[in-house]
Design a protein around this motif. Structure first.
Motif, PDB file in Angstrom:
ATOM      1  N   GLN A  11     -65.099 -11.290 -44.094  1.00 40.65           N
ATOM      2  CA  GLN A  11     -66.305 -10.189 -44.747  1.00 40.65           C
ATOM      3  C   GLN A  11     -67.055  -9.490 -43.995  1.00 40.65           C
ATOM      4  O   GLN A  11     -67.277  -8.224 -44.140  1.00 40.65           O
ATOM      5  CB  GLN A  11     -66.899 -11.089 -45.845  1.00 40.65           C
ATOM      6  CG  GLN A  11     -67.706 -10.494 -46.624  1.00 40.65           C
ATOM      7  CD  GLN A  11     -68.459 -11.428 -47.732  1.00 40.65           C
ATOM      8  OE1 GLN A  11     -68.788 -12.441 -47.372  1.00 40.65           O
ATOM      9  NE2 GLN A  11     -69.089 -10.876 -48.655  1.00 40.65           N
ATOM     10  N   LYS A  12     -67.775  -9.942 -42.915  1.00 45.63           N
ATOM     11  CA  LYS A  12     -68.362  -9.112 -41.930  1.00 45.63           C
ATOM     12  C   LYS A  12     -67.781  -8.071 -41.477  1.00 45.63           C
ATOM     13  O   LYS A  12     -68.121  -6.977 -41.202  1.00 45.63           O
ATOM     14  CB  LYS A  12     -69.223 -10.133 -40.850  1.00 45.63           C
ATOM     15  CG  LYS A  12     -70.010 -10.916 -41.408  1.00 45.63           C
ATOM     16  CD  LYS A  12     -70.654 -11.756 -40.132  1.00 45.63           C
ATOM     17  CE  LYS A  12     -71.669 -12.609 -40.844  1.00 45.63           C
ATOM     18  NZ  LYS A  12     -72.240 -13.607 -39.556  1.00 45.63           N
ATOM     19  N   GLY A  13     -66.538  -8.206 -40.829  1.00 48.77           N
ATOM     20  CA  GLY A  13     -65.614  -7.025 -40.222  1.00 48.77           C
ATOM     21  C   GLY A  13     -65.508  -6.194 -41.169  1.00 48.77           C
ATOM     22  O   GLY A  13     -65.387  -4.909 -40.869  1.00 48.77           O
ATOM     23  N   ARG A  14     -65.051  -6.397 -42.405  1.00 51.10           N
ATOM     24  CA  ARG A  14     -64.887  -5.441 -43.329  1.00 51.10           C
ATOM     25  C   ARG A  14     -65.991  -4.442 -43.755  1.00 51.10           C
ATOM     26  O   ARG A  14     -65.995  -3.498 -43.644  1.00 51.10           O
ATOM     27  CB  ARG A  14     -64.399  -6.019 -44.620  1.00 51.10           C
ATOM     28  CG  ARG A  14     -63.133  -6.781 -44.638  1.00 51.10           C
ATOM     29  CD  ARG A  14     -62.776  -7.350 -45.822  1.00 51.10           C
ATOM     30  NE  ARG A  14     -61.750  -8.213 -45.483  1.00 51.10           N
ATOM     31  CZ  ARG A  14     -61.329  -9.258 -46.573  1.00 51.10           C
ATOM     32  NH1 ARG A  14     -61.743  -9.537 -47.747  1.00 51.10           N
ATOM     33  NH2 ARG A  14     -60.091  -9.984 -46.393  1.00 51.10           N
ATOM     34  N   SER A  19     -69.192   0.269 -42.925  1.00 49.74           N
ATOM     35  CA  SER A  19     -70.289   1.098 -42.282  1.00 49.74           C
ATOM     36  C   SER A  19     -70.279   1.994 -41.334  1.00 49.74           C
ATOM     37  O   SER A  19     -70.669   3.124 -41.152  1.00 49.74           O
ATOM     38  CB  SER A  19     -71.321  -0.096 -41.816  1.00 49.74           C
ATOM     39  OG  SER A  19     -71.728  -1.130 -42.825  1.00 49.74           O
ATOM     40  N   GLN A  20     -69.346   1.644 -40.429  1.00 46.48           N
ATOM     41  CA  GLN A  20     -69.085   2.888 -39.121  1.00 46.48           C
ATOM     42  C   GLN A  20     -68.455   4.051 -39.956  1.00 46.48           C
ATOM     43  O   GLN A  20     -68.504   5.047 -39.623  1.00 46.48           O
ATOM     44  CB  GLN A  20     -67.980   2.206 -38.349  1.00 46.48           C
ATOM     45  CG  GLN A  20     -68.501   1.218 -37.411  1.00 46.48           C
ATOM     46  CD  GLN A  20     -67.499   0.561 -36.428  1.00 46.48           C
ATOM     47  OE1 GLN A  20     -66.513   0.547 -36.808  1.00 46.48           O
ATOM     48  NE2 GLN A  20     -68.031  -0.248 -35.444  1.00 46.48           N
ATOM     49  N   HIS A  21     -67.474   3.922 -40.987  1.00 47.31           N
ATOM     50  CA  HIS A  21     -66.990   5.155 -41.401  1.00 47.31           C
ATOM     51  C   HIS A  21     -68.151   5.832 -42.370  1.00 47.31           C
ATOM     52  O   HIS A  21     -68.469   7.323 -42.130  1.00 47.31           O
ATOM     53  CB  HIS A  21     -66.137   4.717 -42.592  1.00 47.31           C
ATOM     54  CG  HIS A  21     -65.390   5.955 -43.656  1.00 47.31           C
ATOM     55  ND1 HIS A  21     -64.878   6.970 -43.167  1.00 47.31           N
ATOM     56  CD2 HIS A  21     -65.768   6.156 -44.820  1.00 47.31           C
ATOM     57  CE1 HIS A  21     -64.631   7.732 -43.877  1.00 47.31           C
ATOM     58  NE2 HIS A  21     -65.201   7.436 -44.992  1.00 47.31           N
ATOM     59  N   LEU A  22     -68.959   5.283 -43.107  1.00 46.80           N
ATOM     60  CA  LEU A  22     -70.070   5.856 -43.660  1.00 46.80           C
ATOM     61  C   LEU A  22     -71.387   6.326 -42.791  1.00 46.80           C
ATOM     62  O   LEU A  22     -72.015   7.250 -43.198  1.00 46.80           O
ATOM     63  CB  LEU A  22     -70.669   4.873 -44.827  1.00 46.80           C
ATOM     64  CG  LEU A  22     -69.658   4.637 -46.118  1.00 46.80           C
ATOM     65  CD1 LEU A  22     -70.274   3.527 -47.036  1.00 46.80           C
ATOM     66  CD2 LEU A  22     -69.195   6.005 -46.724  1.00 46.80           C
TER      67      LEU A  22
END
Length: 60
Positions: A11-14, A19-22
């Motif tokens: 879940q943290k990785g997702r 977050s990196q995308h947004l």
């Protein structure tokens, strides 16, 4: 947190991927490739985040 045996990311990785995308503007294609998931899966996680925030990522 428990994850099913075939899950590439927790879940943290997702959440980190979305977050990196947004926040950093990185492409989903690039992030998906780096994390060993399909682009379709990355879009699915983005849609879940947009509809429910961090809570939108179910725990397995």
């Amino acid at each position: 947190m428990h994850s099913h045996p075939n899950a590439r990311l927790t879940q943290k990785g997702r959440l980190r991927l979305v977050s990196q995308h947004l926040e950093q503007g990185r492409s989903l294609r690039e992030l998906a490739t780096e994390n060993g998931i399909s682009l379709r899966c990355a879009y699915r996680w983005l849609a879940r985040y947009r509809s429910g925030g961090p809570v939108g990522f179910p725990r397995f």
